[in-house]
Scaffold this motif. Structure first.
Motif, PDB file in Angstrom:
ATOM      1  N   ARG A 165       0.821  -1.211   0.000  1.00 25.18           N
ATOM      2  CA  ARG A 165       0.000   0.000   0.000  1.00 25.18           C
ATOM      3  C   ARG A 165       0.860   1.269   0.000  1.00 25.18           C
ATOM      4  O   ARG A 165       0.652   2.185  -0.791  1.00 25.18           O
ATOM      5  CB  ARG A 165      -0.900  -0.016   1.232  1.00 25.18           C
ATOM      6  N   GLU A 166       1.860   1.290   0.886  1.00 22.73           N
ATOM      7  CA  GLU A 166       2.694   2.496   0.995  1.00 22.73           C
ATOM      8  C   GLU A 166       3.613   2.652  -0.216  1.00 22.73           C
ATOM      9  O   GLU A 166       3.915   3.776  -0.616  1.00 22.73           O
ATOM     10  CB  GLU A 166       3.529   2.431   2.280  1.00 22.73           C
ATOM     11  N   ALA A 167       4.079   1.552  -0.779  1.00 20.30           N
ATOM     12  CA  ALA A 167       4.906   1.646  -1.984  1.00 20.30           C
ATOM     13  C   ALA A 167       4.124   2.266  -3.128  1.00 20.30           C
ATOM     14  O   ALA A 167       4.662   3.041  -3.927  1.00 20.30           O
ATOM     15  CB  ALA A 167       5.430   0.264  -2.377  1.00 20.30           C
ATOM     16  N   GLU A 168       2.838   1.960  -3.182  1.00 15.96           N
ATOM     17  CA  GLU A 168       1.993   2.565  -4.214  1.00 15.96           C
ATOM     18  C   GLU A 168       1.770   4.045  -3.922  1.00 15.96           C
ATOM     19  O   GLU A 168       1.799   4.877  -4.831  1.00 15.96           O
ATOM     20  CB  GLU A 168       0.655   1.828  -4.281  1.00 15.96           C
ATOM     21  N   PHE A 169       1.575   4.402  -2.634  1.00 13.58           N
ATOM     22  CA  PHE A 169       1.395   5.806  -2.276  1.00 13.58           C
ATOM     23  C   PHE A 169       2.652   6.618  -2.603  1.00 13.58           C
ATOM     24  O   PHE A 169       2.572   7.738  -3.110  1.00 13.58           O
ATOM     25  CB  PHE A 169       1.072   5.938  -0.789  1.00 13.58           C
ATOM     26  N   LEU A 170       3.826   6.061  -2.285  1.00 16.50           N
ATOM     27  CA  LEU A 170       5.091   6.768  -2.490  1.00 16.50           C
ATOM     28  C   LEU A 170       5.589   6.700  -3.927  1.00 16.50           C
ATOM     29  O   LEU A 170       6.623   7.302  -4.242  1.00 16.50           O
ATOM     30  CB  LEU A 170       6.163   6.183  -1.560  1.00 16.50           C
ATOM     31  N   LYS A 171       4.890   5.928  -4.769  1.00 16.70           N
ATOM     32  CA  LYS A 171       5.273   5.772  -6.180  1.00 16.70           C
ATOM     33  C   LYS A 171       6.705   5.245  -6.312  1.00 16.70           C
ATOM     34  O   LYS A 171       7.498   5.740  -7.110  1.00 16.70           O
ATOM     35  CB  LYS A 171       5.133   7.093  -6.929  1.00 16.70           C
ATOM     36  N   LEU A 172       7.010   4.242  -5.498  1.00 20.54           N
ATOM     37  CA  LEU A 172       8.343   3.642  -5.546  1.00 20.54           C
ATOM     38  C   LEU A 172       8.499   2.822  -6.815  1.00 20.54           C
ATOM     39  O   LEU A 172       7.658   1.961  -7.115  1.00 20.54           O
ATOM     40  CB  LEU A 172       8.579   2.752  -4.324  1.00 20.54           C
ATOM     41  N   LYS A 173       9.551   3.053  -7.551  1.00 24.52           N
ATOM     42  CA  LYS A 173       9.840   2.259  -8.734  1.00 24.52           C
ATOM     43  C   LYS A 173      10.465   0.944  -8.304  1.00 24.52           C
ATOM     44  O   LYS A 173      11.494   0.922  -7.640  1.00 24.52           O
ATOM     45  CB  LYS A 173      10.785   3.008  -9.674  1.00 24.52           C
ATOM     46  N   MET A 174       9.845  -0.149  -8.717  1.00 26.54           N
ATOM     47  CA  MET A 174      10.325  -1.474  -8.364  1.00 26.54           C
ATOM     48  C   MET A 174      10.614  -2.259  -9.640  1.00 26.54           C
ATOM     49  O   MET A 174       9.981  -2.042 -10.681  1.00 26.54           O
ATOM     50  CB  MET A 174       9.295  -2.219  -7.513  1.00 26.54           C
ATOM     51  N   LEU A 218      13.366  -3.902 -16.069  1.00 29.75           N
ATOM     52  CA  LEU A 218      12.534  -2.730 -16.332  1.00 29.75           C
ATOM     53  C   LEU A 218      11.819  -2.358 -15.035  1.00 29.75           C
ATOM     54  O   LEU A 218      11.261  -3.219 -14.354  1.00 29.75           O
ATOM     55  CB  LEU A 218      11.521  -3.049 -17.427  1.00 29.75           C
ATOM     56  N   SER A 219      11.878  -1.083 -14.661  1.00 30.21           N
ATOM     57  CA  SER A 219      11.278  -0.617 -13.411  1.00 30.21           C
ATOM     58  C   SER A 219       9.994   0.143 -13.704  1.00 30.21           C
ATOM     59  O   SER A 219       9.870   0.821 -14.735  1.00 30.21           O
ATOM     60  CB  SER A 219      12.259   0.273 -12.652  1.00 30.21           C
TER      61      SER A 219
END
Length: 952
Positions: A165-174, A218-219
């Motif tokens: 959830r937080e990775a989506e909020f912070l727009k973390l490139k994975m 690819l991120s």
């Protein structure tokens, strides 16, 4: 009961209890499965949780630690234990507690009725805040059974759903499943790169992240709806420890505590002492026999060791462990140190050129020739006598080492070097942004600081008391006006204090020179200038080091009273004030020697006096450049050796020792507790808190100024900076890995305001070096003499041309030497360095035409040099692209590949939809064209017609 099951240390259904904390078992008692539990705990549960890296169940990893102080007496503990042993019903009434171990604290509150009100308030705030954290999805576990008496720890774990959830909020490139080939060089470039890799292989760190990669994943910004794009085969390692701690810290900043009618985040709670510390854990120990391999240990071996000073830095591993912001600092420091290598080589060549040509320098040879019999005017009134110019022979020869035509070339070279360095860093920064998946990253506005929230609260409470208004308040310029006024007055006062100290050192130099001139020995008289210069510079160095520390504290205080809203605003304002004060402090003595000393002296018979008794200082016959070199070298080397290295090593060690003594004094004397191995969070608590990168950048920026601003007077400055930085990189690395708590990883795509400061220093360096060459050195007077006044096209007669004559009978009353026959003969005409008319001229002692010719040449040189070098720097800036061509191609390739991935996904959905439509159509045809046998049963046909939706 549901919450307690979710956040207990061990699953309740397995152990039959709700509180599995060791202290809680000891104080509360245990249920029917108590023997099974104690047997399992006797197998060293600390080893199961890897000594604090995991929760007690050994499965959930500790992502963050909150530390708090609590008051507890041994009598309270004993009473609580006896009460629990006598009445087991207490245990069943504590089922709604939010954290394991919290029941201990509540029962201690019962046994100690005279609790401090402030401690109760802090405890209530902690309870509410931790409850809110659990509502946000975090899992917590408390530990008060530690070797540090009176210190409690709250361990925080972020489960998978919270991380997503937080990775989506912070727009973390994975990284996604899609991998692509990185463009490789071909032909001659490929062969050259392979040769370079083989040559540099011994100086490459032995870490996996540093090896050249031919493929890259690819991120894409993480999305829970598109989890199928990402490689989730190992969920435990998908989010590394750095990312997990960043996510938890964002939740901590966002979560509030609303006690006392106002909101408090983690920053406010830390500022008000509700929690004493908050930090992520290091990955493990970095030294020892049975230490498991971890990134911290690898960094200590391949980076934070003086034995690997010759190796490249494992920047990718540094970024992986500490985050992008710290990774960018060490990458910038590495690029700066590499760029100092060519500057150092050229500086050494320029210095060796001066050494090789010193015996061929005609002006210094004329000054050293005793046959010229040039008698110079006294350096001070009364006590000083006449002196021979040949006594300054050593100074004149030494001046040629730094005052020769090669220094002009070196000044131009260093200006272009600074421009090239800035461009090279921009390109390196873009490579790192691509490699670290920071392309397209934009910093969002940070959360308000604790002090800002407190100030807004105070303002809102005042308004609420007066006008009964509860609107959202914010600080305006009127609220900050007293702070702005204090800042302005404070900075002006500090700059004035610096000038006053420099003026005091000038008085010391003048008075000491007059006192030493009374010496009867000729050797004492000849070493007056060197002695006075050296002692004055040492005094300046001590004052600079002391004021640097004072100004750093004052700059922080001035920034705090401004109450900036966010941490970014606070950091930028602090950097501006600290840089301004430290720049003035470090460079004011150097500016005085370079541009003011010897400019306002006057002439014999009409000197300029300070306090009606002290004459202004004069430059030596060879010029002030040698003295400027001494001043610059001692201050630069002294600051690097004492302030940058000894202080960085000594002060953290001393703080750590003092903290150890305090903890030892507070530690319990229980032998069993003393023999217990410390948990990871206890060990990290004893480390020094991370104070930010501002001090690290500041010392390097000041050093960059020493390297560029006055490099015309000290060509060896890049060499000493290079030697210092080789040590500085490993010193900072060792400090980050072994001496400091692990900082929270912060995403950043550049070095921020420091880049603008570097560019400003580079522009200023061009102007200052133009004036140093033109006005401080004798380069322009020599050129003017060579092309306008020399009879044979050589420098013979230059010294005599720069000296004016003075009739000793024109001395003012009471200023003539007391011993006019000190040289053994009567002096009628003495010489002094200036362009003035002789005493036998009609306009005696007036400024001559030669002075105006030299001044015009100096000003012309400044204009030509400045514009030429600025143009060349801008040309270098223009000709070198900010983004490397291969990186721009790779970024474009990533965009194309990402579009292809989504297009294929859309095509797959369309094909599936078409397939479903075809099946639906065929089913409909089958229903319409059914056989007569099947039509007899209408219900059967209906069931067959409507069977498709069920199948779907």
């Amino acid at each position: 009961m549901r919450v307690n099951k979710k956040y207990s240390c061990l699953p309740a259904e397995e152990k039959g209890i709700h509180i599995i904390n060791i202290r809680a078992i000891e104080d509360i008692g245990y249920d029917q499965h108590e023997s099974t539990l104690l047997n399992s705990l006797s197998k060293n549960p600390d080893a199961d949780c890897k000594y604090g890296l995991y929760f007690r169940d050994g499965k959930r990893k500790v992502d963050y630690i909150l530390v708090y102080h609590y008051k507890k007496s041994s009598a309270g503990k004993t009473l609580a234990r006896r009460a629990q042993q006598n009445d087991s019903s207490v245990r069943s009434t504590k089922q709604d507690q939010p954290l394991p171990g919290k029941g201990v604290q509540l029962e201690m509150g019962e046994s100690e009725p005279h609790m401090d009100y402030h401690e109760d308030d802090k405890r209530f705030r902690r309870e509410e805040y931790e409850g809110n954290l659990m509502e946000a999805g975090l899992e917590l576990e408390r530990d008060e059974d530690t070797k540090i008496h009176g210190i409690g720890f709250v361990k925080i774990h972020a489960p998978w759903n919270v991380l997503c959830r937080e990775a989506e909020f912070l727009k973390l490139k994975m990284p996604t499943r899609k991998m692509y080939q990185i463009n490789q060089t071909h032909g001659l470039l490929k062969k050259i790169n392979s040769v370079i890799q083989k040559i540099t292989e011994p100086i490459q760190p032995k870490v996996a992240e540093h090896k050249p990669q031919t493929v890259k994943r690819l991120s894409y910004p993480f999305s829970r709806e598109k989890q199928h794009l990402f490689d989730l085969s190992d969920k435990d390692s998908f989010f590394d420890s750095k990312t997990r701690s960043t996510i938890v810290y964002e939740i901590l900043k966002r979560t509030t505590c609303t006690k006392a009618k106002y909101s408090m985040g983690i920053t406010s709670l830390l500022a008000n002492g509700v929690y004493s510390a908050a930090y992520p854990l290091h990955d493990g120990d970095y030294e020892g026999e049975n230490v498991e391999p971890n990134d911290r240990k690898l960094l200590c071996e391949e980076w934070a060791s003086y034995g690997v000073f010759y190796k490249y830095q494992p920047i990718d591993l540094v970024r992986k462990y500490f985050g992008e912001k710290i990774g960018l600092y060490f990458a910038w420091l590495g690029v700066y140190t590499q760029m100092l290598i060519p500057a150092s080589i050229v500086g050494i060549i320029v210095f060796l050129y001066g050494c090789a040509t010193v015996d061929e320098n005609i002006p210094s040879m004329e000054m050293c020739d005793q046959r010229n019999n040039i008698t110079m005017c006294p350096l001070c009134d009364k006590t000083c006598s006449y002196w021979k110019m040949s006594s300054a022979c050593a100074t004149a020869r030494a001046s040629h080492l730094f005052d020769n035509p090669a220094t002009v070339f070196f000044s131009v070279f260093m200006a272009l070097w600074a421009a090239t360095f800035m461009e090279h860093w921009k390109r390196k920064q873009m490579r790192l942004n691509y490699r670290w998946d920071l392309t397209g990253f934009e910093e969002e506005e940070d959360h308000p600081r604790a002090e800002y929230e407190a100030k807004v609260l105070e303002k809102s409470l005042r308004k609420e008391h007066k006008h009964k208004e509860t609107d959202k308040e914010k600080l305006t310029w009127k609220d900050r006006f007293p702070a702005y006024l204090t800042n302005f007055v404070g900075i002006i006062f500090m700059v004035g204090l610096t000038f006053a100290i420099v003026f005091g050192v000038i008085i010391y130099r003048i008075s000491t020179a007059a006192a030493l001139a009374i010496s009867s020995t000729p050797s004492g008289r000849s070493s007056v200038r060197v002695t006075v210069t050296a002692t004055a510079v040492i005094i300046n160095l001590v004052v600079i080091i002391i004021l640097d520390e004072v100004y750093g504290c004052i700059a922080r205080w001035l920034t705090q009273i401004e109450v900036p809203k966010t941490d970014k605003n606070f950091e930028e304002r602090l950097i501006f004030k600290a840089f301004l004060l430290k720049f003035v402090n470090a460079y004011t003595p150097i500016f005085y020697v370079a541009f003011f000393k010897g400019r306002f002296v006057g002439r014999p018979g009409d000197y300029v006096y300070i306090f009606h008794s002290f004459r202004m200082e004069e430059c030596a016959p060879g010029g002030c450049l040698m003295e400027l070199c001494i001043q610059l070298s001692i201050i630069m080397l002294g600051k690097q050796l004492i302030q940058n290295n000894l202080f960085e090593i000594g002060i953290p060690k001393m703080k750590k020792f003092i903290r150890y003594l305090k903890l030892k004094r507070r530690r319990s004397l229980d032998h069993e507790e003393h023999m217990k191995k410390k948990q990871r969070y206890e060990v990290d608590y004893n480390l020094e808190p991370f104070a930010g990168l501002t001090p690290e950048y500041m010392e390097m920026i000041i050093q960059f100024g020493f390297v560029t601003l006055f490099v015309a007077s000290f060509p060896l400055a890049p060499l000493f900076a290079l030697l210092n930085n080789i040590i500085e990189i490993r010193l900072d690395a060792k400090k980050f890995v072994t001496e400091l708590r692990r900082p929270v990883a912060v995403r950043a795509k550049d070095i921020g305001i420091w880049y603008n400061i570097l560019r400003g220093i580079g522009k200023l360096a061009v102007i200052i070096n133009a004036f140093v060459i033109s006005f401080t050195s004798d380069f322009i007077p020599r050129l003017v003499y060579l092309y306008m006044y020399s009879e044979n096209g050589t420098m013979h007669g230059f010294v005599n041309h720069t000296l004016s004559s003075f009739n000793v009978s024109d001395f003012q009353a009471g200023t003539a030497p007391n011993d006019p026959l000190d040289l053994g003969y009567e002096v009628q005409i003495c010489r002094y360095k200036d362009y003035r008319e002789p005493p036998w001229s009609e306009n005696k002692y007036d400024i001559s035409k030669d002075f105006w010719a030299v001044l015009a040449a100096r000003l012309a040189f400044v204009i030509v040099f400045q514009n030429l070098v600025m143009f060349m720097s801008e040309f270098v800036d223009w000709i070198i692209p900010d983004i490397p061509k291969d990186i721009s191609q790779q970024i474009h390739k990533e965009k194309v590949l990402m579009v292809e991935v989504f297009m294929r996904e859309e095509q797959g959905k369309l094909q599936m939809l078409e397939t479903w439509k075809d099946k639906d159509k065929k089913k409909g045809e089958n229903c319409n064209n059914h056989s007569p046998r099947l039509s007899r049963s209408r219900s059967g046909s209906l069931s067959s017609c409507h069977s498709y939706p069920l199948d779907v």
